[in-house]
Motif scaffolding. Structure first.
Motif, mmCIF file in Angstrom:
data_model
loop_
_atom_site.group_PDB
_atom_site.id
_atom_site.type_symbol
_atom_site.label_atom_id
_atom_site.label_comp_id
_atom_site.label_asym_id
_atom_site.label_seq_id
_atom_site.Cartn_x
_atom_site.Cartn_y
_atom_site.Cartn_z
ATOM 1 N N LEU A 26 0.826 -1.207 0.000
ATOM 2 C CA LEU A 26 0.000 0.000 0.000
ATOM 3 C C LEU A 26 0.859 1.256 0.000
ATOM 4 N N GLU A 27 2.102 1.120 0.413
ATOM 5 C CA GLU A 27 3.010 2.274 0.490
ATOM 6 C C GLU A 27 3.559 2.583 -0.897
ATOM 7 N N VAL A 28 2.698 3.073 -1.761
ATOM 8 C CA VAL A 28 3.112 3.369 -3.133
ATOM 9 C C VAL A 28 4.098 4.523 -3.162
ATOM 10 N N PHE A 29 3.905 5.498 -2.260
ATOM 11 C CA PHE A 29 4.812 6.628 -2.128
ATOM 12 C C PHE A 29 5.199 6.795 -0.668
ATOM 13 N N GLU A 30 6.222 7.584 -0.440
ATOM 14 C CA GLU A 30 6.686 7.830 0.924
ATOM 15 C C GLU A 30 5.761 8.829 1.629
ATOM 16 N N ALA A 31 5.856 8.841 2.956
ATOM 17 C CA ALA A 31 5.187 9.829 3.811
ATOM 18 C C ALA A 31 3.667 9.803 3.698
ATOM 19 N N LEU A 32 3.088 8.623 3.505
ATOM 20 C CA LEU A 32 1.640 8.497 3.481
ATOM 21 C C LEU A 32 1.115 8.234 4.887
ATOM 22 N N GLU A 33 -0.088 8.712 5.152
ATOM 23 C CA GLU A 33 -0.749 8.463 6.425
ATOM 24 C C GLU A 33 -1.415 7.090 6.392
ATOM 25 N N SER A 34 -1.375 6.367 7.513
ATOM 26 C CA SER A 34 -2.012 5.054 7.611
ATOM 27 C C SER A 34 -3.394 5.200 8.220
ATOM 28 N N GLY A 35 -4.329 4.393 7.743
ATOM 29 C CA GLY A 35 -5.672 4.395 8.310
ATOM 30 C C GLY A 35 -6.234 2.992 8.348
ATOM 31 N N ARG A 36 -7.122 2.753 9.284
ATOM 32 C CA ARG A 36 -7.782 1.446 9.394
ATOM 33 C C ARG A 36 -9.192 1.670 9.925
ATOM 34 N N ALA A 37 -10.147 0.924 9.393
ATOM 35 C CA ALA A 37 -11.520 0.999 9.870
ATOM 36 C C ALA A 37 -12.081 -0.401 10.003
ATOM 37 N N SER A 43 -13.766 -4.632 7.281
ATOM 38 C CA SER A 43 -12.482 -4.109 7.746
ATOM 39 C C SER A 43 -11.680 -3.684 6.538
ATOM 40 N N MET A 44 -10.908 -2.612 6.680
ATOM 41 C CA MET A 44 -10.057 -2.172 5.580
ATOM 42 C C MET A 44 -8.895 -1.344 6.113
#
Length: 602
Positions: A26-37, A43-44
């Motif tokens: 999922l980390e296609v680019f650097e400095a992305l924020e992580s989220g989970r629901a 769930s995702m």
């Protein structure tokens, strides 16, 4: 929001987590924020730019909704996207894929069923696969290979469609069993039932043509429809993606006129490029600071390796330009308004492609011929693919794509536009918006539902020679209409030129052609970066050449050697932008199989 993976599992407590390898991808680019629901069976996990719009809502009856992106509601009010979608989905689950904007939505309804979908044109990438226990969804089909129970294998129909047209048709991907949700489609998942894919009956605006409408009325309606809409509060500042062409300068001007604070003009290219020269003049006239994003062909190989997995090669294999804008967009921290889709929706270029050269009438055969410039003729595909792999797939694909077109209601022009939005624009231009979303969320006014509704109402005469778009610019922004215009050619004559403008544009065009012959460098940015024989693809071609053996179970090796140029071999072509697109697809397929281990069978 940009990339996600999730599942619906009615036997789970909501704590399903994807395998670590999937989360890492999922980390296609650097400095992305992580989220989970997690909510009930849903769930995702996602990775997003910090500025990406994410909203959730819950009802007193236990229903829940999550929306990633902007919604263009039918009533044009300012709303919380999740509240809006949840209320509508409780009445009708198929409504979640009937709105304009650019978004993904998932809803757990009060009755316990789950529905998920996206914007009404299916531009946001949503792929799915399910087994007997779980329904999985993601932004890339390649993510499914990490899931227990999924056995990666090539889908012959997906390969055939890619080679014919440059995209997967009718939901097919290169991954067997993994499909893409289509325009207006909703996945409905219920306890102890087979998941259903349902197309909303009202997602696409079907209209009667207003043959008697006057030119003034056409312009008036176009101005009303094109006013940019940002439904969510707090989106009053935007940046403008400015190419120097007709679509982007119109939208930049309209955004300012609508009262939005346009903080900068972001343009791809570098000093000396026609696009940058034209965009700089427009930005100066609008009073916008310029943020140029130069191309770095030496990064294309690394980007190709990353994107072919991040997208699962579900789209084209030549847009390595927009990802290079992500760091600059992230710094700006505001949505990016684009001129994407202007040419087909209000510019009439679809009808230019479809006109029979002898009769001048609109013809699907002429239109399909233009599409196949992005691939290979059927007879070439038959020779190239091994018979055991292709079977009768080439013939069935040609028949199926025609059946899709003939199944659309309306006039010939309306059917052509709908086909274009569901295919080429969805798999060639919309993925550019997805790439931009890692830095700033894209807003594309030409794709607003009310604009497409207007396009379906207008008579064909409104589109001749991009007449409507030219009149829109000249009437509303005459100062922009007098500036040099980028159209992918050396001559940048304005749309409202005087005699001196014509003479100057012709002189400058001749100088540019002479400079190209002398230096070998094309000052047309897109012609240069998409040139299969240029430096943009040099490293990729050399990298793939020793890997072609991975294709032996798919292609006849002798036919492949005859067809595909050697890494340093150059061939003549008419259009550097889409000529040789089929060769690029072969390179992308080989790189995908190398990167992921995908093969004919496990």
């Amino acid at each position: 929001m940009a990339s996600f993976i999730g599942c619906v599992d009615f036997k789970s407590t909501g704590e399903n987590r994807p395998p670590p390898a999937a989360l890492a991808e999922l980390e296609v680019f650097e400095a992305l924020e992580s989220g989970r629901a997690c909510m009930g069976p849903c769930s995702m996990d996602w990775r997003a730019a910090r500025s990406a719009p994410v909203s959730q809502a819950r009802s007193s009856e236990g229903a829940w909704c999550l929306v990633l992106g902007y919604i263009e509601p039918d009533d044009e009010g300012i709303v919380n996207a999740a509240d809006y979608v949840l209320e509508e989905a409780e009445k009708d689950p198929t409504s979640i894929s009937t709105h304009g904007g650019y978004y993904f939505a998932i809803v757990l309804r009060a009755d316990g069923s789950v529905c998920l979908g996206g914007d009404y044109l299916g531009f946001f990438p949503i792929f799915y696969w399910h087994d007997d226990e779980r329904f999985h969804f993601a932004t890339s089909p390649a993510l499914m290979r990490h899931l227990p129970g999924y056995e990666p294998a090539l889908d012959p129909q997906g390969v055939i469609s890619l080679l014919l047209f440059g995209f997967g048709s009718r939901g097919h991907t290169l991954w067997r069993g993994v499909r893409r949700l289509g325009a207006g489609e909703v996945a409905i998942v219920e306890v102890s039932k087979e998941p259903r894919i349902v197309e909303s009956a009202s997602h696409y605006p079907e209209e009667d043509v207003l043959e008697g409408i006057s030119e003034d009325q056409i312009l008036e309606r176009a101005m009303e429809a094109l006013s940019p809409v940002f439904p969510q509060e707090g989106a009053q500042s935007v940046a403008a993606l400015l190419s120097g062409g007709l679509d982007s300068r119109t939208i930049a001007g309209l955004s300012q006129r609508a009262g939005f604070n346009v903080v900068a003009a972001v343009s791809l290219g570098q000093a000396g490029d026609i696009e940058i020269e034209c965009a700089r003049r427009v930005a100066r006239k609008l009073g916008l600071p310029m943020v140029p994003v130069p191309a770095h062909p030496d990064r294309n190989l690394e980007l190709a390796k990353r994107l072919v997995v991040a997208e699962g090669f579900a789209n084209d294999f030549f847009h390595f330009d927009f990802p290079q804008a992500v760091p600059a967009l992230r710094e700006l921290g505001v949505p990016i308004v684009t001129g994407f889709f202007g040419g087909p929706v209000l510019g009439g270029i679809v009808f230019d492609w479809a006109r029979d050269k002898e009769t001048g009438e609109l013809s699907f055969d002429s239109f399909l011929g233009t599409y196949q410039e992005y691939g290979f003729p059927p007879e070439v595909v038959r020779r190239l693919l091994r018979p055991a792999f292709r079977g009768e797939g080439v013939e069935s694909e040609m028949a199926a794509i025609r059946a899709v077109y003939e199944g659309y209601p309306g006039t010939e022009g309306q059917r052509l536009l709908r086909f274009e939005m569901a295919h080429r624009q969805r798999t060639n231009i919309a993925p550019c918006a997805w790439k931009l979303s890692f830095g700033a969320w894209p807003v594309s006014p030409f794709a607003q539902k009310r604009v497409l509704r207007l396009a379906n109402q207008l008579p064909l005469r409104a589109f001749d020679g991009r007449r409507l778009q030219r009149d829109l610019l000249a009437r509303n922004f005459p100062e922009l209409a007098r500036l040099p215009l980028d159209g992918g050619v050396f001559n940048t004559q304005p749309i409202d030129p005087g005699l001196i403008d014509r003479l100057k544009a012709d002189l400058v065009a001749r100088r540019r052609r002479r400079r190209k012959r002398r230096t070998g460098r094309d000052s047309r940015y897109y012609c240069r970066i998409f040139d299969f024989d240029g430096e943009a693809f040099r490293d990729i071609r050399h990298h793939v050449a020793p890997l072609l053996g991975v294709l032996d179970d798919v292609f006849d090796p002798d036919e492949l050697r005859r067809l595909l140029p050697a890494p340093d071999e150059k061939r003549s072509y008419e259009n550097p932008i889409h000529s040789h697109a089929g060769f690029k697809s072969i390179l992308g397929l080989a790189m995908l199989m190398e990167q992921t281990g995908l093969s004919v069978s496990t």
